[in-house]
Write an enzyme that holds these catalytic residues in place. Structure first.
Site, PDB file in Angstrom:
ATOM      1  N   HIS A  46      59.432  60.375  61.449  1.00 28.85           N
ATOM      2  CA  HIS A  46      60.216  59.136  61.569  1.00 28.85           C
ATOM      3  C   HIS A  46      61.655  59.454  61.951  1.00 28.85           C
ATOM      4  O   HIS A  46      62.374  60.107  61.197  1.00 28.85           O
ATOM      5  CB  HIS A  46      60.173  58.393  60.226  1.00 28.85           C
ATOM      6  CG  HIS A  46      60.856  57.071  60.229  1.00 28.85           C
ATOM      7  ND1 HIS A  46      61.889  56.765  59.375  1.00 28.85           N
ATOM      8  CD2 HIS A  46      60.638  55.963  60.980  1.00 28.85           C
ATOM      9  CE1 HIS A  46      62.287  55.520  59.587  1.00 28.85           C
ATOM     10  NE2 HIS A  46      61.537  55.009  60.554  1.00 28.85           N
ATOM     11  N   ARG A  47      62.037  59.048  63.147  1.00 30.32           N
ATOM     12  CA  ARG A  47      63.355  59.385  63.702  1.00 30.32           C
ATOM     13  C   ARG A  47      63.543  60.908  63.698  1.00 30.32           C
ATOM     14  O   ARG A  47      64.640  61.421  63.511  1.00 30.32           O
ATOM     15  CB  ARG A  47      64.482  58.690  62.931  1.00 30.32           C
ATOM     16  CG  ARG A  47      64.298  57.183  62.808  1.00 30.32           C
ATOM     17  CD  ARG A  47      65.388  56.522  61.977  1.00 30.32           C
ATOM     18  NE  ARG A  47      64.941  55.202  61.520  1.00 30.32           N
ATOM     19  CZ  ARG A  47      65.582  54.454  60.620  1.00 30.32           C
ATOM     20  NH1 ARG A  47      66.713  54.880  60.106  1.00 30.32           N
ATOM     21  NH2 ARG A  47      65.107  53.275  60.250  1.00 30.32           N
TER      22      ARG A  47
ATOM     23  N   GLU B  42      58.714  59.576  66.099  1.00 29.45           N
ATOM     24  CA  GLU B  42      59.048  58.167  66.291  1.00 29.45           C
ATOM     25  C   GLU B  42      60.548  58.108  66.502  1.00 29.45           C
ATOM     26  O   GLU B  42      61.310  58.821  65.834  1.00 29.45           O
ATOM     27  CB  GLU B  42      58.639  57.365  65.046  1.00 29.45           C
ATOM     28  CG  GLU B  42      58.856  55.866  65.142  1.00 29.45           C
ATOM     29  CD  GLU B  42      60.229  55.415  64.661  1.00 29.45           C
ATOM     30  OE1 GLU B  42      60.545  54.221  64.814  1.00 29.45           O
ATOM     31  OE2 GLU B  42      61.005  56.249  64.134  1.00 29.45           O
TER      32      GLU B  42
ATOM     33  N   ASP C 114      64.002  55.404  68.184  1.00 27.73           N
ATOM     34  CA  ASP C 114      64.436  54.045  68.519  1.00 27.73           C
ATOM     35  C   ASP C 114      65.344  54.081  69.737  1.00 27.73           C
ATOM     36  O   ASP C 114      66.141  55.010  69.888  1.00 27.73           O
ATOM     37  CB  ASP C 114      65.222  53.443  67.347  1.00 27.73           C
ATOM     38  CG  ASP C 114      64.516  53.616  66.022  1.00 27.73           C
ATOM     39  OD1 ASP C 114      63.697  52.757  65.684  1.00 27.73           O
ATOM     40  OD2 ASP C 114      64.779  54.620  65.316  1.00 27.73           O
TER      41      ASP C 114
ATOM     42  N   HIS D  64      68.961  54.024  65.954  1.00 22.30           N
ATOM     43  CA  HIS D  64      68.272  52.957  65.230  1.00 22.30           C
ATOM     44  C   HIS D  64      69.116  51.703  65.071  1.00 22.30           C
ATOM     45  O   HIS D  64      68.704  50.605  65.452  1.00 22.30           O
ATOM     46  CB  HIS D  64      67.827  53.442  63.847  1.00 22.30           C
ATOM     47  CG  HIS D  64      67.173  52.377  63.031  1.00 22.30           C
ATOM     48  ND1 HIS D  64      67.885  51.528  62.194  1.00 22.30           N
ATOM     49  CD2 HIS D  64      65.879  51.980  62.941  1.00 22.30           C
ATOM     50  CE1 HIS D  64      67.058  50.680  61.625  1.00 22.30           C
ATOM     51  NE2 HIS D  64      65.828  50.934  62.056  1.00 22.30           N
TER      52      HIS D  64
ATOM     53  N   GLU E 267      60.333  52.996  69.670  1.00 20.04           N
ATOM     54  CA  GLU E 267      60.562  51.643  69.171  1.00 20.04           C
ATOM     55  C   GLU E 267      61.700  51.003  69.951  1.00 20.04           C
ATOM     56  O   GLU E 267      62.811  51.528  69.983  1.00 20.04           O
ATOM     57  CB  GLU E 267      60.899  51.638  67.678  1.00 20.04           C
ATOM     58  CG  GLU E 267      61.164  50.222  67.169  1.00 20.04           C
ATOM     59  CD  GLU E 267      61.557  50.140  65.703  1.00 20.04           C
ATOM     60  OE1 GLU E 267      62.116  49.096  65.311  1.00 20.04           O
ATOM     61  OE2 GLU E 267      61.319  51.105  64.957  1.00 20.04           O
TER      62      GLU E 267
ATOM     63  N   LYS F 291      64.533  48.523  70.131  1.00 22.24           N
ATOM     64  CA  LYS F 291      65.357  47.781  69.173  1.00 22.24           C
ATOM     65  C   LYS F 291      65.891  46.515  69.842  1.00 22.24           C
ATOM     66  O   LYS F 291      67.093  46.345  70.031  1.00 22.24           O
ATOM     67  CB  LYS F 291      66.494  48.662  68.667  1.00 22.24           C
ATOM     68  CG  LYS F 291      66.042  49.893  67.904  1.00 22.24           C
ATOM     69  CD  LYS F 291      65.276  49.531  66.632  1.00 22.24           C
ATOM     70  CE  LYS F 291      66.162  48.853  65.616  1.00 22.24           C
ATOM     71  NZ  LYS F 291      65.438  48.581  64.352  1.00 22.24           N
TER      72      LYS F 291
ATOM     73  N   ASP G 152      59.545  60.269  56.958  1.00 23.86           N
ATOM     74  CA  ASP G 152      60.808  61.013  57.045  1.00 23.86           C
ATOM     75  C   ASP G 152      60.593  62.491  56.728  1.00 23.86           C
ATOM     76  O   ASP G 152      61.453  63.320  57.022  1.00 23.86           O
ATOM     77  CB  ASP G 152      61.835  60.460  56.048  1.00 23.86           C
ATOM     78  CG  ASP G 152      62.375  59.092  56.431  1.00 23.86           C
ATOM     79  OD1 ASP G 152      62.350  58.757  57.626  1.00 23.86           O
ATOM     80  OD2 ASP G 152      62.818  58.354  55.527  1.00 23.86           O
TER      81      ASP G 152
END
Length: 240
Positions: free
Chosen positions: A7-8, A34, A36, A49, A109, A111, A229
């Site tokens: 995640h990120r 992943e 953003d 993000h 993702e 945003k 994470d």
């Protein structure tokens, strides 16, 4: 086997949405990352993000109000400066350049649920086409209409609807917006719903799963992927 997405990047142990965080996932033997994306004032796709740079950098202001060169001056090492030093904001192009040397899946993702970045979908698709990595890409957003638009523009690229409120029949949300996946907050989907959604041939990738006990439960359900994470912990649990 259940896939593990950082995640990120590896946001639990490295500054989120930075190249050092993405590269850490290689060492952790994850399946993908992943991230953003948003647009700068000069139309560049940057990886971040929040709509502002306040939380993750030493600057203040909205992403949309800066040029790329201006954003590159800020330090995005966040709380990890002593560990990693200065970190600049990456562009999606820089991520794709790095991805040429691995086989990672990349969950992008958009945003665009709060700020309707005009042309974001087109720019992301064009870059994916340029690098010819369509099969390694999943595009998601809380803006479900954007996912329907993407389906019409690029039906060969997988899309997923993000959501955080409980849904009675998650697979119907995917069917409505023509996506191949749902990406729910892990608290918003039951075990039974995961099984039923998978039975409808819809991928299920819950976020942000950081508790090892919940990771084990989702792995036992044979979820499509876990977005976490702490990909190093999840990767170990699935035996990578």
């Amino acid at each position: 086997m259940v896939q593990i997405f950082g995640h990120r990047g590896a946001a639990g142990t490295f500054p989120e949405n930075t190249m050092v965080s993405f590269k850490a996932c290689e060492k952790f033997r994850t399946d993908g990352i992943e991230l953003d994306v948003q647009l700068t004032s000069d139309g560049e796709i940057v990886v971040i993000h929040d709509e502002t740079i306040n939380r993750t950098s030493n600057g203040k202001g909205y992403v949309k109000d800066f040029t790329l060169s201006q954003l590159k001056q800020f330090d995005f090492s966040n709380n990890f400066k002593e560990k990693v030093g200065f970190c600049e904001i990456p562009t999606l192009k820089e991520v794709f350049d790095w991805a040429q040397n691995n086989d990672f899946y990349i969950n992008i993702e958009l945003k665009n649920d709060k700020i309707p970045y005009h042309g974001l979908e087109e720019r992301v698709i064009n870059l994916i086409r340029q690098y010819e990595i369509e099969e390694r890409i999943i595009i998601s957003s809380f803006n479900h209409k954007s996912m329907f638009k993407l389906h019409l523009m690029a039906p060969d690229i997988e899309t997923g609807v993000l959501y955080y409120r409980k849904k009675n029949e998650p697979w119907k949300l995917a069917e409505e917006f023509k996506t191949k996946a749902v990406h729910p907050n892990y608290k918003s989907i039951t075990d039974e719903q995961i099984i039923e959604t998978l039975n409808h041939h819809i991928a299920v990738r819950p976020y942000t799963v950081n508790d090892p006990f919940i990771m084990k439960r989702l792995i036992a359900l044979n979820c499509t992927a876990i977005i976490t994470d702490y990909p190093e912990i999840a990767a170990e649990l699935v035996g990578k």
